[in-house]
Motif scaffolding. Structure first.
Motif, mmCIF file in Angstrom:
data_model
loop_
_atom_site.group_PDB
_atom_site.id
_atom_site.type_symbol
_atom_site.label_atom_id
_atom_site.label_comp_id
_atom_site.label_asym_id
_atom_site.label_seq_id
_atom_site.Cartn_x
_atom_site.Cartn_y
_atom_site.Cartn_z
ATOM 1 N N ARG A 72 23.805 32.339 -4.047
ATOM 2 C CA ARG A 72 24.716 31.212 -3.869
ATOM 3 C C ARG A 72 24.020 30.020 -3.220
ATOM 4 O O ARG A 72 24.482 28.883 -3.353
ATOM 5 C CB ARG A 72 25.925 31.643 -3.048
ATOM 6 C CG ARG A 72 26.796 32.663 -3.797
ATOM 7 C CD ARG A 72 27.671 33.436 -2.834
ATOM 8 N NE ARG A 72 28.473 32.544 -2.025
ATOM 9 C CZ ARG A 72 29.612 32.005 -2.450
ATOM 10 N NH1 ARG A 72 30.068 32.301 -3.626
ATOM 11 N NH2 ARG A 72 30.271 31.183 -1.680
ATOM 12 N N ASN B 215 22.332 27.645 -6.101
ATOM 13 C CA ASN B 215 23.078 26.536 -6.695
ATOM 14 C C ASN B 215 23.933 25.802 -5.658
ATOM 15 O O ASN B 215 24.895 25.123 -6.002
ATOM 16 C CB ASN B 215 23.919 26.988 -7.896
ATOM 17 C CG ASN B 215 24.990 27.971 -7.515
ATOM 18 O OD1 ASN B 215 25.137 28.319 -6.350
ATOM 19 N ND2 ASN B 215 25.746 28.396 -8.499
ATOM 20 N N LEU C 178 26.088 26.644 -3.531
ATOM 21 C CA LEU C 178 27.455 27.029 -3.156
ATOM 22 C C LEU C 178 27.488 27.279 -1.657
ATOM 23 O O LEU C 178 28.525 27.181 -1.014
ATOM 24 C CB LEU C 178 27.896 28.285 -3.912
ATOM 25 C CG LEU C 178 28.312 28.116 -5.372
ATOM 26 C CD1 LEU C 178 28.663 29.449 -5.998
ATOM 27 C CD2 LEU C 178 29.474 27.153 -5.500
ATOM 28 N N MET D 181 25.729 30.485 -13.650
ATOM 29 C CA MET D 181 25.976 31.614 -12.753
ATOM 30 C C MET D 181 27.014 32.550 -13.363
ATOM 31 O O MET D 181 28.006 32.118 -13.918
ATOM 32 C CB MET D 181 26.469 31.122 -11.393
ATOM 33 C CG MET D 181 26.537 32.226 -10.360
ATOM 34 S SD MET D 181 26.472 31.560 -8.700
ATOM 35 C CE MET D 181 26.240 33.020 -7.723
ATOM 36 N N PHE E 163 29.366 35.972 -12.407
ATOM 37 C CA PHE E 163 29.863 36.645 -11.216
ATOM 38 C C PHE E 163 30.211 38.105 -11.497
ATOM 39 O O PHE E 163 30.486 38.499 -12.627
ATOM 40 C CB PHE E 163 31.113 35.932 -10.701
ATOM 41 C CG PHE E 163 30.887 34.495 -10.349
ATOM 42 C CD1 PHE E 163 30.588 34.126 -9.049
ATOM 43 C CD2 PHE E 163 30.958 33.506 -11.317
ATOM 44 C CE1 PHE E 163 30.379 32.796 -8.721
ATOM 45 C CE2 PHE E 163 30.751 32.179 -10.995
ATOM 46 C CZ PHE E 163 30.454 31.823 -9.700
ATOM 47 N N VAL F 18 33.146 25.285 -9.886
ATOM 48 C CA VAL F 18 32.132 24.499 -9.181
ATOM 49 C C VAL F 18 30.742 24.844 -9.703
ATOM 50 O O VAL F 18 29.898 23.972 -9.928
ATOM 51 C CB VAL F 18 32.223 24.749 -7.655
ATOM 52 C CG1 VAL F 18 31.001 24.208 -6.947
ATOM 53 C CG2 VAL F 18 33.474 24.106 -7.095
ATOM 54 N N ALA F 19 30.511 26.136 -9.937
ATOM 55 C CA ALA F 19 29.199 26.567 -10.418
ATOM 56 C C ALA F 19 28.886 25.982 -11.796
ATOM 57 O O ALA F 19 27.719 25.839 -12.162
ATOM 58 C CB ALA F 19 29.126 28.092 -10.468
#
Ligand SMILES: Nc1ncnc2c1ncn2[C@@H]1O[C@H](COP(=O)(O)OP(=O)(O)OP(=O)(O)O)[C@@H](O)[C@H]1O
Ligand SMILES: [Mg+2]
Lengths: 253, 337
Positions: A48, A51, A53, A94, A96, B210-211
């Motif tokens: 995370r 990028n 986050l 990304m 998840f 957001v990613a």
């Protein structure tokens, strides 16, 4: 070979809890790094950070030569505006653990959303590309379904197609198969192997040792917020040097 | 040891059991039937209702009281007031909910204070206060704030930084005052509803958005709010229906183009009390029934991708595609000359 991702001495704390204590990692263009490690070792947090986050507390991360989240001017770091960070994230895909598809959109709309709304690309072209990507992950016939109507494995493949639709330079996978029933793991790993073969730069946090052994160029073992050991799959998996790596591998193998 | 499983067996006789009796239910139904009959008897035979006064002719040569000009005007006023104050309430409510969820302490405190204030004050009191606000200012304008004070600071007399202004009695009278009072009050309730809706959405949704490189406002508009709507719409339907009824409070502003006020006027002129009240009741029933139908369709729209209704629509679409874009094969007109 050019470096696609470079993390230098990355530190990250949540309050008083220091989760990353100086992580280094370099992934060349087209390289595949698999990150292994016990629960709580900071693997997700590290991904995370790549990028942005999560904001780093110290160290730096570069993707394709560009500092992530900051600009360096006159030897000083300036925080990037939200808009510029968002722009950087466009080229970092990304995936998840829990898919996180948008349940109110069809599969096709999920894949088209970011390229057409964020990059404002031509709708027709985006649709063609989305169709091709869904075909590539083997879900062309599920295009007009909603995510809730798909199995976990199918959802994760859509999520991969959704990230690919932005034509990222690098793909980050955070335990992409951990939430799947065992018989569905294979189909997702197949898609990822295909990506690796096609030269995508990938960082994969996973507990699938078989996948790491087969696909990874480098295996990284993390524990307690540091990289304990890294090297080629054969070195790390078959012949680990550190005690902690040995202990972990004996549990998962 | 595994036994070979029998592939086919003789089907046993179907069960013929005496069903359980529910005498209590039958008693309840009988009681309700009698009460219902009494109610209908009352409605149709009691002359006190004066149905022709309500529906047909309330005075020589005039329409039934439900359909007279002033009452229809009042009905229009009630509907418009509901509509406008709900629009204010929803838009402002969303803004306040977003402020409340902001990481910025100032924004979230202001939002909290707003909700605290407008939920504490009764709508009736608020309506009366807004009817009297023009005591505070003679003119209301748009332009540089504190222009008089700034002018005084630089020694300019009568410095005027207003772009336009109007007399406050023109603006803050009647309809607009009522609309603002109801709208501001509604915003406080809507803010809570919207906040609950936004918070009900899994964090992973905005993270994924957001990613992908979406901006904060895109995440909200494209990902979070559309999903939150499923949670937001049903209580908002309640709010709209409550608002229809609360519009009768603006009689105290005073606003005269309002359904209940108009029917009370008729009542005062004709001394016919109950039929006027029944007429109001019937209009409220009609408005709320229409709103419930609207709510049903709005809920269905935002339920896309969820549950049984979503799946049924998906099947319908699949059938449509199989049949080359038509649902019913009969609407092509084939075979008819
Ligand atoms: N937002 C947060 N706030 C506070 N603590 C956090 C936060 N995110 C993670 N942590 C903590 O950081 C540590 C590392 O978490 P992380 O999710 O990176 O581990 P992980 O290696 O991915 O583990 P897993 O294999 O279980 O996914 C954990 O102790 C976790 O509790
Ligand atoms: Mg994790």
């Amino acid at each position: 070979m050019t470096e696609m991702v470079r993390a230098e001495n990355v530190h990250k704390s949540f309050g008083s809890l220091e989760v990353l204590k100086g992580v280094d990692l370099t992934v060349p263009e087209g390289g595949v790094s698999c990150v292994l490690g016990p629960s709580g070792s900071g693997k997700s947090t590290f991904l995370r950070c790549i990028n942005h986050l999560e904001k780093l507390n110290a160290g730096r991360i570069l993707v394709d030569g560009d500092l992530v989240g900051y600009r360096e001017r006159g030897g000083k770091l300036h925080e990037m505006s939200e808009r510029d960070v968002a722009k950087q994230r466009q080229s970092i895909g990304m995936v998840f653990q829990r898919f996180n598809l948008f349940p109110h959109m069809t599969v096709l709309d999920n894949v088209m959303e970011a390229p057409s709304r964020v990059k404002r690309e031509n709708k027709g072209e985006v649709r063609e590309r989305a169709r091709a990507l869904l075909d590539r992950v083997g879900l062309a016939e599920k295009m007009s379904n909603y995510p809730g109507q798909l199995s976990g494995g199918q959802q994760q493949r859509v999520a991969i197609a959704r990230a690919l639709a932005m034509r990222p330079k690098v793909m980050l996978f955070d335990e992409p198969t951990s939430a799947l029933d065992p018989e569905l793991v294979g189909e997702v790993l197949e898609v990822m192997k295909g990506l690796a073969r096609d030269g995508m730069t990938m960082i994969v946090v996973t507990h699938e040792i078989g996948f790491a052994r087969e696909v990874a160029d480098e295996v990284v073992f993390m524990d307690g917020g540091v990289v304990v050991e890294k090297g080629s799959p054969s070195e790390i998996i078959a012949n680990p040097q550190q005690e902690r790596t040995k202990a972990f591998l004996s549990k998962v193998l | 040891m595994t036994q070979p499983t029998q592939t086919e067996r003789a089907r046993p006789e179907a069960i013929k059991a005496v069903p359980v009796r529910h005498p209590g239910r039958w008693v309840a139904i009988a009681v309700l039937a009698v009460l219902g009959a009494m109610f209908l008897h009352l409605i149709f035979t009691n002359s006190g209702f004066r149905w022709s006064f309500i529906f047909l002719e309330y005075a020589e040569g005039k329409r039934g009281v439900m359909f007279t000009e002033p009452v229809l005007e009042g009905l229009r006023g009630t509907i418009l007031l509901t509509l406008f104050s709900m629009v204010i309430g929803i838009v402002l409510g969303i803004i306040i909910a977003i402020m409340r969820l902001s990481p910025n302490k100032v924004l979230s405190s202001v939002a909290w204070a707003y909700t605290w204030f407008f939920r504490a004050v009764p709508r009736l009191v608020l309506a009366i206060i807004f009817g009297n606000l023009n005591i505070l200012w003679t003119r209301i304008g748009f332009g540089l704030p504190f222009d008089k004070q700034i002018g005084a600071l630089f020694g300019i007399d009568n410095f005027d930084g207003q772009i336009f202004s109007i007399r406050s009695t023109d603006l803050l009278a009647g309809f607009v005052a009522g609309m603002i009072a109801l709208g501001l009050s509604e915003a406080a309730y809507m803010a809570e509803i919207v906040r609950a809706g936004i918070q009900s959405i899994d964090e992973g949704q905005s993270e994924a958005a957001v990613a992908l490189g979406m901006s904060r406002s895109q995440v909200l508009r494209r990902v979070v709010l559309p999903q939150a709507m499923r949670v937001i719409v049903p209580p908002t339907g309640n709010e709209v229906i409550a608002m229809v009824k609360d519009t009768s409070l603006v009689a105290y502003v005073p606003v005269t183009t309002e359904l209940f006020f108009q029917l009370q006027q008729v009542q005062a002129r004709t001394f016919v009390v109950l039929p006027c009240l029944v007429a109001a009741l019937i209009w409220y029933l009609i408005i709320c029934s229409v709103l419930m139908v609207v709510q049903h369709f709005v809920e269905r729209h935002f339920g896309k991708g969820y549950g049984a209704a979503g799946k049924a629509r998906q099947r319908l679409r699949a059938i449509q595609v199989e049949q080359g874009g038509r649902v019913t094969p009969t609407d092509t007109g084939e075979g008819t000359p």
